[in-house]
Scaffold this active site. Structure first.
Site, PDB file in Angstrom:
ATOM      1  N   ARG A  21       4.680  -3.615 -12.907  1.00  0.00           N
ATOM      2  CA  ARG A  21       3.998  -4.791 -12.361  1.00  0.00           C
ATOM      3  C   ARG A  21       3.004  -4.310 -11.300  1.00  0.00           C
ATOM      4  O   ARG A  21       1.834  -4.118 -11.595  1.00  0.00           O
ATOM      5  CB  ARG A  21       5.036  -5.796 -11.790  1.00  0.00           C
ATOM      6  CG  ARG A  21       4.491  -7.208 -11.627  1.00  0.00           C
ATOM      7  CD  ARG A  21       3.659  -7.414 -10.382  1.00  0.00           C
ATOM      8  NE  ARG A  21       4.404  -7.204  -9.146  1.00  0.00           N
ATOM      9  CZ  ARG A  21       3.818  -7.165  -7.952  1.00  0.00           C
ATOM     10  NH1 ARG A  21       2.510  -7.339  -7.836  1.00  0.00           N
ATOM     11  NH2 ARG A  21       4.526  -6.957  -6.859  1.00  0.00           N
ATOM     12  N   GLU A  22       3.488  -4.031 -10.099  1.00  0.00           N
ATOM     13  CA  GLU A  22       2.580  -3.538  -9.050  1.00  0.00           C
ATOM     14  C   GLU A  22       1.800  -2.314  -9.543  1.00  0.00           C
ATOM     15  O   GLU A  22       0.584  -2.204  -9.335  1.00  0.00           O
ATOM     16  CB  GLU A  22       3.399  -3.162  -7.807  1.00  0.00           C
ATOM     17  CG  GLU A  22       2.611  -2.509  -6.677  1.00  0.00           C
ATOM     18  CD  GLU A  22       1.815  -3.505  -5.842  1.00  0.00           C
ATOM     19  OE1 GLU A  22       2.412  -4.490  -5.363  1.00  0.00           O
ATOM     20  OE2 GLU A  22       0.604  -3.287  -5.669  1.00  0.00           O
ATOM     21  N   HIS A  76       8.124 -11.337 -11.930  1.00  0.00           N
ATOM     22  CA  HIS A  76       7.406 -11.631 -10.687  1.00  0.00           C
ATOM     23  C   HIS A  76       6.713 -12.983 -10.876  1.00  0.00           C
ATOM     24  O   HIS A  76       5.748 -13.084 -11.641  1.00  0.00           O
ATOM     25  CB  HIS A  76       6.376 -10.513 -10.446  1.00  0.00           C
ATOM     26  CG  HIS A  76       5.799 -10.527  -9.080  1.00  0.00           C
ATOM     27  ND1 HIS A  76       4.458 -10.660  -8.836  1.00  0.00           N
ATOM     28  CD2 HIS A  76       6.386 -10.413  -7.867  1.00  0.00           C
ATOM     29  CE1 HIS A  76       4.238 -10.623  -7.535  1.00  0.00           C
ATOM     30  NE2 HIS A  76       5.390 -10.477  -6.922  1.00  0.00           N
ATOM     31  N   ARG A  94      15.069 -14.041  -5.905  1.00  0.00           N
ATOM     32  CA  ARG A  94      14.536 -13.441  -4.696  1.00  0.00           C
ATOM     33  C   ARG A  94      13.323 -14.225  -4.261  1.00  0.00           C
ATOM     34  O   ARG A  94      12.538 -14.686  -5.082  1.00  0.00           O
ATOM     35  CB  ARG A  94      14.112 -11.991  -4.952  1.00  0.00           C
ATOM     36  CG  ARG A  94      13.644 -11.314  -3.676  1.00  0.00           C
ATOM     37  CD  ARG A  94      12.418 -10.459  -3.856  1.00  0.00           C
ATOM     38  NE  ARG A  94      11.216 -11.192  -4.227  1.00  0.00           N
ATOM     39  CZ  ARG A  94      10.061 -10.606  -4.522  1.00  0.00           C
ATOM     40  NH1 ARG A  94       9.951  -9.297  -4.496  1.00  0.00           N
ATOM     41  NH2 ARG A  94       8.986 -11.339  -4.844  1.00  0.00           N
ATOM     42  N   THR A 102       2.112  -6.528   2.489  1.00  0.00           N
ATOM     43  CA  THR A 102       1.103  -6.672   1.439  1.00  0.00           C
ATOM     44  C   THR A 102      -0.162  -5.850   1.671  1.00  0.00           C
ATOM     45  O   THR A 102      -0.752  -5.335   0.737  1.00  0.00           O
ATOM     46  CB  THR A 102       0.746  -8.168   1.315  1.00  0.00           C
ATOM     47  OG1 THR A 102       1.963  -8.871   1.086  1.00  0.00           O
ATOM     48  CG2 THR A 102      -0.231  -8.454   0.192  1.00  0.00           C
ATOM     49  N   HIS A 129       8.876  -3.818   0.508  1.00  0.00           N
ATOM     50  CA  HIS A 129       7.737  -3.546  -0.385  1.00  0.00           C
ATOM     51  C   HIS A 129       6.603  -3.120   0.536  1.00  0.00           C
ATOM     52  O   HIS A 129       5.985  -3.965   1.175  1.00  0.00           O
ATOM     53  CB  HIS A 129       7.422  -4.837  -1.155  1.00  0.00           C
ATOM     54  CG  HIS A 129       6.249  -4.771  -2.080  1.00  0.00           C
ATOM     55  ND1 HIS A 129       6.388  -4.664  -3.441  1.00  0.00           N
ATOM     56  CD2 HIS A 129       4.906  -4.832  -1.841  1.00  0.00           C
ATOM     57  CE1 HIS A 129       5.175  -4.671  -4.010  1.00  0.00           C
ATOM     58  NE2 HIS A 129       4.269  -4.775  -3.059  1.00  0.00           N
ATOM     59  N   HIS A 184       3.071  -1.277   1.347  1.00  0.00           N
ATOM     60  CA  HIS A 184       1.822  -0.708   0.852  1.00  0.00           C
ATOM     61  C   HIS A 184       1.390   0.456   1.739  1.00  0.00           C
ATOM     62  O   HIS A 184       1.733   0.527   2.910  1.00  0.00           O
ATOM     63  CB  HIS A 184       0.740  -1.796   0.757  1.00  0.00           C
ATOM     64  CG  HIS A 184       0.831  -2.545  -0.552  1.00  0.00           C
ATOM     65  ND1 HIS A 184       0.122  -2.184  -1.664  1.00  0.00           N
ATOM     66  CD2 HIS A 184       1.605  -3.605  -0.921  1.00  0.00           C
ATOM     67  CE1 HIS A 184       0.433  -3.001  -2.674  1.00  0.00           C
ATOM     68  NE2 HIS A 184       1.332  -3.877  -2.238  1.00  0.00           N
ATOM     69  N   HIS A 238       2.461  34.996   3.970  1.00  0.00           N
ATOM     70  CA  HIS A 238       3.766  34.402   3.679  1.00  0.00           C
ATOM     71  C   HIS A 238       4.580  35.234   2.693  1.00  0.00           C
ATOM     72  O   HIS A 238       5.761  35.060   2.553  1.00  0.00           O
ATOM     73  CB  HIS A 238       3.616  33.013   3.064  1.00  0.00           C
ATOM     74  CG  HIS A 238       2.986  32.028   3.982  1.00  0.00           C
ATOM     75  ND1 HIS A 238       2.606  30.773   3.571  1.00  0.00           N
ATOM     76  CD2 HIS A 238       2.660  32.099   5.294  1.00  0.00           C
ATOM     77  CE1 HIS A 238       2.071  30.127   4.581  1.00  0.00           C
ATOM     78  NE2 HIS A 238       2.083  30.912   5.635  1.00  0.00           N
TER      79      HIS A 238
HETATM   80  C1  HCA Z   1       1.011  -9.252  -5.429  1.00  0.00           C
HETATM   81  C2  HCA Z   1       1.420  -9.124  -3.982  1.00  0.00           C
HETATM   82  C3  HCA Z   1       2.677  -8.324  -3.698  1.00  0.00           C
HETATM   83  C4  HCA Z   1       3.916  -9.157  -3.897  1.00  0.00           C
HETATM   84  C5  HCA Z   1       5.170  -8.528  -3.362  1.00  0.00           C
HETATM   85  C6  HCA Z   1       6.409  -9.362  -3.536  1.00  0.00           C
HETATM   86  C7  HCA Z   1       2.543  -7.920  -2.209  1.00  0.00           C
HETATM   87  O1  HCA Z   1       0.468  -8.277  -6.007  1.00  0.00           O
HETATM   88  O2  HCA Z   1       1.195 -10.318  -6.005  1.00  0.00           O
HETATM   89  O3  HCA Z   1       6.475 -10.180  -4.444  1.00  0.00           O
HETATM   90  O4  HCA Z   1       7.371  -9.152  -2.741  1.00  0.00           O
HETATM   91  O5  HCA Z   1       2.294  -6.770  -1.930  1.00  0.00           O
HETATM   92  O6  HCA Z   1       2.662  -8.821  -1.386  1.00  0.00           O
HETATM   93  O7  HCA Z   1       2.714  -7.165  -4.479  1.00  0.00           O
HETATM   94 CU    CU Z   2       2.282  -5.356  -3.502  1.00  0.00          CU
END
Ligand code: HCA
Ligand code: CU
Length: 431
Positions: A26-27, A99, A161, A194, A222, A224, A318
């Site tokens: 997905r991501e 998702h 979730r 995000t 999550h 980034h 080394h």
């Molecule tokens: C996205 C945003 C997401 C969602 C993360 C989540 C983010 O691409 O839709 O659902 O917890 O980074 O916020 O990936």
């Molecule tokens: Cu994300």
């Protein structure tokens, strides 16, 4: 629901201390690296290979696009689910999570398709709210609250979730306002960073506050990588008691991506957090990275902790130390993570990129893409007639050398003795 009867229920699963929720499909599919070589999406074969590899690696939760995204995603999901089912006897059950937006049509499509769980998200920060749905916090809490309540009532077996998108730029009071309403109905709360603004101290503080307010809730991270902090933030989150972490293979994702799966597990191993690593097949780490790099037409980046580049030493100063004791410049047991020649499985399904990778990176051949494609085609023909005593690797090298006349890179005389390599199970120094 008819199709839930055959599913294993989350309520019967005892989560491990660390549950990776991998979101490569997905991501990861949102990475610009796919576009860089004019390939815009993973095809079904890619997806199947990634899904199987993740399951064999020991991942129990895999996030996918919601079927509402397109008819292609909807169709592919049935094949992915079948692939998952075929591995249940061997590997146990892996939960497939959709998702989804907080919208009834998204939910219905995911439920009908037979997902095990729904990962809801809706923007909660001021920018996310203004840029997307335009609802205020009270409206989000009411609308999402009602929806979660309904979904929980209708589908008690589903894993639910809820994430406030852009949670790290959402003031805590705002997040609480929404989460207070949601918490009775979900299994986990997501806290996505995000746009990659979090730092380790902020991560620890946030998690402490959230755990104080919702002491029995599970949290999901999550992170980034815009600041290069996704890995350290994830490690901090794990230390602060977070059980669920989102990863992708090689950390691919929007912009600079999220936390790399193998990098996370590798670091937990280095920190001797062995209890957190239960059920993960660490030796599969490097092959997993290579498989995905191959699909992206890249070599495993040298910034990945589990990469070939992390075990090569070329600095003359080394050399003596490394020969005496490899740990002098190489603190980490990379062979434990599959950085060994024998872990790269060559077979009839190896793509030309894998062949390119193997010949160039491991065997030191000077080989360009066109040559690798030609060798790969010949390899595919010949592999079915392999003699018992010959390995696929032998065949490949013999093809490269004898049939295609490729030569190996040889270091200039002056440097030849200053190159020291340590590669896991390799016993003889290649010349
Ligand atoms: C996205 C945003 C997401 C969602 C993360 C989540 C983010 O691409 O839709 O659902 O917890 O980074 O916020 O990936
Ligand atoms: Cu994300």
């Amino acid at each position: 629901m008819g199709n839930s009867a055959s599913s294993f229920h989350f309520r019967d699963y005892q989560p491990r201390r660390l549950e990776v929720i991998d979101t490569t499909l997905r991501e990861g599919s949102q990475t610009s690296l796919l576009h860089d070589h004019y390939k815009y999406f993973f095809n079904l074969d890619d997806k199947l290979e990634i899904l199987r590899a993740l399951i064999i690696y020991g991942v129990k939760f895999i996030e996918l696009f919601a079927p509402i995204v397109s008819s292609k995603e909807k169709e592919d999901f049935q094949a992915l689910k079948a692939a998952r089912n075929s591995l249940i006897t061997q590997k146990g059950y892996t939960f497939l999570l959709a998702h989804v937006r907080c919208a009834p049509a998204d939910i219905q499509a995911a439920v009908d398709a037979g997902f095990d769980g729904l990962n809801f998200y809706i923007g909660t920060s001021r920018t996310a709210r203004q840029a997307s749905h335009g609802l205020d916090l009270k409206e989000i809490a009411e609308r999402a609250g009602r929806l979660m309540e309904e979904v929980r009532r209708s589908y008690p077996h589903l894993i639910l979730r809820f994430s406030g998108e852009d949670a790290f730029r959402t003031p805590l009071e705002d997040l609480f306002r929404v989460y207070d309403r949601i918490v009775p109905f979900v299994d986990r709360l997501g806290t996505p960073d995000t746009v990659g603004v979090a730092t380790p101290p902020l991560t620890a503080l946030r998690l402490q506050a959230l755990r104080e307010r919702y002491p029995t809730m599970e949290f999901e991270g999550h992170f980034h990588n815009d600041r290069g902090f996704s890995l350290v933030n994830s490690l901090e989150a794990v230390r602060s008691g977070m059980r669920y972490l989102n990863t992708t293979v090689l950390g691919i994702g929007e912009r600079s991506g999220i936390t790399s799966l193998t990098a996370l597990l590798f670091n937990l191993f280095i920190e001797k957090e062995y209890d957190l690593l239960e059920g993960y097949h660490l030796r599969g780490s490097y092959p997993l990275n290579v498989m995905l790099a191959d699909k992206l037409k890249l070599l495993v980046p040298s910034s990945e902790p589990v990469s070939l580049t992390n075990r090569t030493h070329t600095a003359g100063v080394h050399q003596k130390a490394v020969l005496a004791d490899p740990s002098a410049y190489e603190a980490h047991p990379l062979d434990h993570f599959g950085v060994t020649e024998s872990e790269i499985l060559l077979g009839p399904l190896s793509g030309w990129n894998m062949v390119h990778y193997y010949l160039k990176e491991i065997k030191g051949f000077m080989v360009d893409e066109a040559e690798a494609k030609a060798v790969a085609a010949a390899f595919k023909e010949r592999i079915y007639h392999l003699e018992v005593s010959q390995s696929p690797a032998d065949l490949l090298v013999s093809l490269a050398e004898n049939d295609f006349g490729l030569t190996r890179l040889s270091a200039p005389e002056a440097f030849r003795n200053t190159i020291v390599q340590n590669m896991g199970t390799r016993t003889e120094q290649e010349t």
